[in-house]
Design a protein around this motif. Structure first.
Motif, PDB file in Angstrom:
ATOM      1  N   GLN A 169      57.395  84.868  25.819  1.00 44.22           N
ATOM      2  CA  GLN A 169      58.289  84.900  24.805  1.00 44.22           C
ATOM      3  C   GLN A 169      59.678  85.024  25.072  1.00 44.22           C
ATOM      4  OE1 GLN A 169      56.434  87.637  22.198  1.00 44.22           O
ATOM      5  NE2 GLN A 169      57.558  86.739  20.197  1.00 44.22           N
ATOM      6  N   ASP A 185      58.259  75.624  22.238  1.00 39.37           N
ATOM      7  CA  ASP A 185      56.784  75.837  21.612  1.00 39.37           C
ATOM      8  C   ASP A 185      55.752  75.837  22.593  1.00 39.37           C
ATOM      9  OD1 ASP A 185      55.201  75.616  19.231  1.00 39.37           O
ATOM     10  OD2 ASP A 185      54.511  74.101  20.310  1.00 39.37           O
ATOM     11  N   ALA A 186      55.753  75.283  23.885  1.00 41.61           N
ATOM     12  CA  ALA A 186      54.724  75.480  25.001  1.00 41.61           C
ATOM     13  C   ALA A 186      54.799  76.784  25.390  1.00 41.61           C
ATOM     14  CB  ALA A 186      55.217  74.313  25.984  1.00 41.61           C
ATOM     15  N   GLU A 189      53.267  79.040  22.805  1.00 42.97           N
ATOM     16  CA  GLU A 189      52.097  78.915  22.548  1.00 42.97           C
ATOM     17  C   GLU A 189      51.186  79.608  23.739  1.00 42.97           C
ATOM     18  OE1 GLU A 189      48.637  75.117  22.082  1.00 42.97           O
ATOM     19  OE2 GLU A 189      50.683  74.825  23.204  1.00 42.97           O
ATOM     20  N   GLU A 190      51.860  79.285  24.991  1.00 46.13           N
ATOM     21  CA  GLU A 190      51.117  80.381  26.136  1.00 46.13           C
ATOM     22  C   GLU A 190      51.290  81.819  25.828  1.00 46.13           C
ATOM     23  OE1 GLU A 190      48.900  80.439  29.543  1.00 46.13           O
ATOM     24  OE2 GLU A 190      49.460  78.760  28.546  1.00 46.13           O
ATOM     25  N   CYS A 192      51.143  83.365  22.784  1.00 43.11           N
ATOM     26  CA  CYS A 192      50.264  83.487  21.888  1.00 43.11           C
ATOM     27  C   CYS A 192      48.783  83.749  22.342  1.00 43.11           C
ATOM     28  CB  CYS A 192      49.955  82.392  20.784  1.00 43.11           C
ATOM     29  SG  CYS A 192      51.542  82.470  19.825  1.00 43.11           S
ATOM     30  N   LYS A 193      48.445  82.713  23.463  1.00 44.98           N
ATOM     31  CA  LYS A 193      46.924  82.845  24.343  1.00 44.98           C
ATOM     32  C   LYS A 193      47.000  84.126  24.936  1.00 44.98           C
ATOM     33  CE  LYS A 193      46.889  77.767  25.370  1.00 44.98           C
ATOM     34  NZ  LYS A 193      46.639  76.808  26.093  1.00 44.98           N
ATOM     35  N   TRP A 212      52.991  89.061  18.694  1.00 41.45           N
ATOM     36  CA  TRP A 212      52.002  87.775  18.589  1.00 41.45           C
ATOM     37  C   TRP A 212      52.454  87.034  17.109  1.00 41.45           C
ATOM     38  CZ3 TRP A 212      46.032  87.732  18.414  1.00 41.45           C
ATOM     39  CH2 TRP A 212      45.548  86.518  18.458  1.00 41.45           C
ATOM     40  N   ILE A 216      54.047  83.478  16.609  1.00 41.13           N
ATOM     41  CA  ILE A 216      53.422  82.608  15.814  1.00 41.13           C
ATOM     42  C   ILE A 216      54.654  81.909  14.880  1.00 41.13           C
ATOM     43  CG2 ILE A 216      51.572  81.996  13.771  1.00 41.13           C
ATOM     44  CD1 ILE A 216      49.984  84.265  15.471  1.00 41.13           C
ATOM     45  N   ARG A 219      56.788  79.533  16.058  1.00 40.21           N
ATOM     46  CA  ARG A 219      56.191  78.345  16.030  1.00 40.21           C
ATOM     47  C   ARG A 219      56.187  77.516  14.987  1.00 40.21           C
ATOM     48  NH1 ARG A 219      50.709  77.502  18.772  1.00 40.21           N
ATOM     49  NH2 ARG A 219      51.747  75.346  19.192  1.00 40.21           N
ATOM     50  N   GLU A 228      50.428  72.185   8.983  1.00 38.16           N
ATOM     51  CA  GLU A 228      50.347  72.840  10.545  1.00 38.16           C
ATOM     52  C   GLU A 228      51.163  74.212  10.295  1.00 38.16           C
ATOM     53  OE1 GLU A 228      50.600  72.292  15.094  1.00 38.16           O
ATOM     54  OE2 GLU A 228      51.532  70.903  13.816  1.00 38.16           O
ATOM     55  N   LEU A 232      50.184  78.181  10.390  1.00 34.80           N
ATOM     56  CA  LEU A 232      50.655  79.028  11.387  1.00 34.80           C
ATOM     57  C   LEU A 232      51.061  80.462  10.545  1.00 34.80           C
ATOM     58  CD1 LEU A 232      52.352  76.659  13.814  1.00 34.80           C
ATOM     59  CD2 LEU A 232      50.349  78.358  14.484  1.00 34.80           C
TER      60      LEU A 232
END
Length: 498
Positions: A169, A185-186, A189-190, A192-193, A212, A216, A219, A228, A232
């Motif tokens: 982050q 964004d990538a 996203e990682e 967030c995973k 988290w 989000i 994003r 989308e 989110l």
């Protein structure tokens, strides 16, 4: 917050405002270098920083929401009350680092290694835009490698997963908005995973749910007003809700929850918007009740009320139990004025105040009607309680009992009060004498929303017309007292009398 341009004019002659923009972002307390956001503050309690929010272009014509900026918490387990520096973290992260034994299968470790490599590729491809950014990036890469090593030994190390999510982050903040390799964004996203994995392993990790939700939200902001983005924002609100459930004493989480709801309200169908905005109002109000001087939540509550007034004026269908647009505008101005009084150097607040100051019942902060018993008889029969006018300024809550009907107050209709001609028997609660303010439900009070103001001379009982009206009085009185307690009364006086 959304940007919904209104086409009608305010009844007081001001131009309508676009909805404010929020800036959901995590920041850490600086330690290695001033004005940086190092990851070493891994166990700090979330705190609001004093970094001044910058107004967007056209600050004279828009109100911009603000978000709390927090330090990121981290390692937990046996170090619950410990604050780690980066040096300590990198040198003492795992005492058993050289231990090659592991209770986990080779397949599990290989799968973790593959995931680690994918995340490391993202972090390694980040390049700082300046020397400070490149230096910070080196620290983040080094920290990520340590977390990768820890996870290869123990794929269920939720602390390592959580802290690695923080690194991802933070790395996203180093990426230029127009970068495609890697994209911000990538990285988010990682992150967030990894937050997802960490919270599956430790469902009570409230800090992970909180950060988290911020990831989000970042994003969602990249996706504008799309379906989308709506999905989110809904995810973000659910994570803020979970964070608050696990840690109810977090005004920052409540404030950001309110901001996410505001953003969501700009995307959903119009029929769903009022309900979502009412929920956002409750979240901001709850944040203020936890921290009376939380100026960001105070200001944000003002912006959501302003937006609701705009919608009500445009559609002609009052929300919130028939509260009029004028009353919503007036309520909005109370919160914005209070935020400015607490932080007068914030340009966003001062710009917004210039737009809404005329919506206040000047020379007062608030006025309205409250039912009151005869002076000195708080347990008088309900039939003798009288609904009379009150006003609140920087000095006191004052009942208006007119001696000469030719000299009247500036009431809700806009007429001016001659305070020198108020009956001496009128109720007057001096701000410095207030001990506490609370709602009350008591059979000795007439039907309605009871208000108890405990003072150094004893309690004063009043009854508001409705619970919605009571919320406004409670907040206004508490805010004026908070401003007094913070030594900012002169600033408030300048706002309403200048």
């Amino acid at each position: 917050m959304s940007e919904t341009t209104q086409g009608s004019e305010l009844q007081n002659g001001s131009q309508p405002l676009p909805e404010p923009e929020s800036d959901l972002k995590v920041e850490s307390q600086p330690e290695l270098q001033s004005e940086t956001k190092p990851v070493e503050q891994l166990k700090s309690k979330p705190v609001v920083t004093d970094a001044e929010p910058k107004p967007e272009s056209g600050a004279e014509s828009s109100i911009q929401a603000t978000t709390d900026q927090v330090a990121r918490p981290g390692l937990r387990k046996d170090e619950e009350n410990r604050t780690f520096t980066m040096r300590e973290l990198l040198s003492e992260f795992k005492n058993e680092e050289d231990d090659t034994s592991s209770p986990y299968s080779q397949e599990s470790r290989q799968r973790q290694s593959y995931q680690n490599n994918a995340a490391m590729e993202l972090i390694n491809s980040v390049t700082g835009t300046d020397e400070e950014g490149r230096s910070r990036h080196q620290i983040l890469v080094y920290a990520a490698r340590r977390y990768a090593t820890a996870l290869e030994r123990n794929p269920e190390d939720y602390d390592a997963l959580y802290n690695w999510a923080l690194v991802l982050q933070e790395s996203a903040d180093n990426v230029s908005p127009d970068s495609t390799s890697p994209s911000k964004d990538a990285l988010l996203e990682e992150a967030c995973k990894k937050y997802d994995e960490a919270t599956h392993l430790c469902p009570t990790l409230h800090d992970a749910f909180y950060n988290w939700a911020i990831a989000i939200s970042d994003r969602a902001k990249m996706r504008g007003r799309t379906k989308e983005a709506e999905e989110l924002w809904e995810q973000a609100t659910k994570n803020y809700e979970k964070a608050v459930q696990l840690n109810w004493n977090s005004p920052e989480a409540l404030n950001n929850w309110g901001l996410a709801l505001q953003e969501l309200s700009a995307i959903v169908p119009a029929r769903e918007k009022p309900k979502i905005l009412r929920t956002a109002i409750r979240k901001f109000r709850a944040a203020i009740q936890l921290q009376f001087d939380f100026h960001r939540a105070i200001y944000n509550l003002g912006t959501v009320l302003y937006g609701l007034a705009e919608d009500t004026l445009r559609t002609g269908s009052p929300n919130l139990n028939e509260i009029s647009p004028n009353e919503l505008y007036s309520q909005s101005a109370v919160y914005i004025a209070a935020a400015h009084a607490l932080k007068p150097n914030y340009l966003v607040y001062s710009s917004a105040l210039r737009l809404v100051r005329s919506m206040l019942p000047l020379p007062h902060l608030k006025d309205g009607y409250l039912a009151t018993p005869p002076v000195g008889n708080s347990i008088a029969p309900h039939s003798v309680w009288k609904r009379t006018e009150f006003f609140l300024n920087h000095e006191a809550l004052q009942q208006v009992i007119r001696v000469d009907h030719k000299q009247v107050s500036r009431s809700l209709s806009g007429r001016a009060i001659d305070v020198t001609n108020i009956d001496k028997k009128a109720i007057r609660v001096e701000i410095p004498d207030i001990v506490s303010v609370s709602a009350c439900a008591d059979l000795t009070l007439p039907q309605g929303a009871g208000l108890c103001i405990d003072t150094t001379s004893g309690p004063v009982f009043l009854v508001a017309d409705s619970w919605e009206s009571l919320d406004g009085w409670l907040d206004a009185i508490r805010l004026v007292y908070t401003i007094y307690a913070r030594g900012k009364t002169d600033i408030l006086a300048g706002i309403i009398t200048g």
